[in-house]
Scaffold this motif. Sequence first.
Motif, short mmCIF file in Angstrom:
data_model
loop_
_atom_site.label_atom_id
_atom_site.label_comp_id
_atom_site.label_asym_id
_atom_site.label_seq_id
_atom_site.Cartn_x
_atom_site.Cartn_y
_atom_site.Cartn_z
N ASN A 1 0.83 -1.21 0.00
CA ASN A 1 0.00 0.00 0.00
C ASN A 1 0.86 1.26 0.00
OD1 ASN A 1 -2.73 -0.87 -0.09
ND2 ASN A 1 -2.61 -1.52 2.03
N ASP B 1 -7.98 -10.92 1.44
CA ASP B 1 -8.56 -9.73 2.09
C ASP B 1 -7.63 -8.53 1.94
OD1 ASP B 1 -10.65 -11.34 2.85
OD2 ASP B 1 -9.86 -11.73 4.86
N GLY B 2 -6.33 -8.77 2.08
CA GLY B 2 -5.38 -7.68 1.90
C GLY B 2 -5.34 -7.18 0.47
N GLY C 1 -8.06 -4.83 -0.09
CA GLY C 1 -7.67 -3.55 0.47
C GLY C 1 -6.75 -2.77 -0.45
N ASN D 1 -7.35 0.87 -2.07
CA ASN D 1 -6.34 1.93 -1.97
C ASN D 1 -6.04 2.54 -3.33
OD1 ASN D 1 -4.25 3.56 -1.02
ND2 ASN D 1 -2.75 1.91 -1.04
N THR E 1 -5.21 4.90 2.11
CA THR E 1 -4.53 3.86 2.87
C THR E 1 -5.32 3.49 4.11
OG1 THR E 1 -2.39 4.70 2.10
CG2 THR E 1 -2.37 3.24 4.01
N ALA F 1 -8.32 1.46 3.13
CA ALA F 1 -7.89 0.10 2.76
C ALA F 1 -7.70 -0.75 4.01
CB ALA F 1 -6.60 0.17 1.96
N GLY F 2 -7.11 -0.16 5.05
CA GLY F 2 -6.92 -0.90 6.30
C GLY F 2 -8.23 -1.32 6.93
N TRP F 3 -9.20 -0.42 6.97
CA TRP F 3 -10.50 -0.75 7.59
C TRP F 3 -11.28 -1.75 6.74
CZ3 TRP F 3 -11.49 -0.16 12.42
CH2 TRP F 3 -10.89 0.87 13.15
N VAL F 4 -11.16 -1.66 5.42
CA VAL F 4 -11.82 -2.65 4.55
C VAL F 4 -11.22 -4.03 4.78
CG1 VAL F 4 -12.10 -3.39 2.15
CG2 VAL F 4 -12.60 -1.02 2.79
N THR F 5 -9.90 -4.11 4.83
CA THR F 5 -9.23 -5.40 5.07
C THR F 5 -9.65 -5.97 6.41
OG1 THR F 5 -7.31 -4.73 3.75
CG2 THR F 5 -7.00 -6.54 5.30
#
Length: 244
Positions: A28, A167-168, A171, A175, A195, A198-202
């Motif tokens: 990311n 999952d990552g 994200g 991002n 970024t 992306a963290g919260w979605v992952t």
Amino acid sequence: HPVLSDDVKKLWRLAVPGILAAGIGQINLLVGTSIATGQAGAAAWLYYADRLYQLPMGVIGVALSVTLLPELARRLAKGEKAAAHGAQDVAVLAASGLTLPAAVGLAVLAPPIVTLLFERGAFSAADSAMTAQLILVFSFGLPAFVLVKALQPSFFARQDTRAPLIDGAVGVGVNIALSLALFPSYGAPAIAFATVMAGWVTLSLMIWRMARRDIYHFSRTLLRRLAAQVLAAALLAWASRFLG
């Protein structure tokens, strides 16, 4: 020619996705930095901001992940699912309990920290202000980044390294999409925001996947404790901002 045994093949099948999943944060950062080159100075601001918010993430998230994995593997090997669930609860509470104050501290103290550490030579006061702004945005994603590290061992202990990678990867897609959409209008802060999202979605995908597989779920007791931690962090932020 050398022949790989079935055990070695299995090792590589597990190791490669696991390595990639563990490095999603760096991917990311690479994506964001590449896009940020379209704005003068943005890549440097992102780099310095990343160095600061990575510190608590590395100290807390990596430490919890390394400590939790063998404990979960041992419990699951013995069939002690309740004990494994309890160990994961402790890791989640420890992650949030340590990360929320760190996030508040970064958000509130970013300007003086950046000025003290970086403002010299070609790094001007304007550069410090922009870097501090990015750290403020990143601080909202710090709990998600650390909790992802704390939850990954639940998959790894079950010899599943593909799910965290998937999952990552989602994200990373979020991002890239948000960065490309928002950067032309908002510049470097858009990269930090992308970024964080992306963290919260992952994290959300991991929690959903774990609940769907009945691997782990957030109990009501755990949610109440997490809510108390969030409230305490909010009070800390208020006190730091208005009474400091």
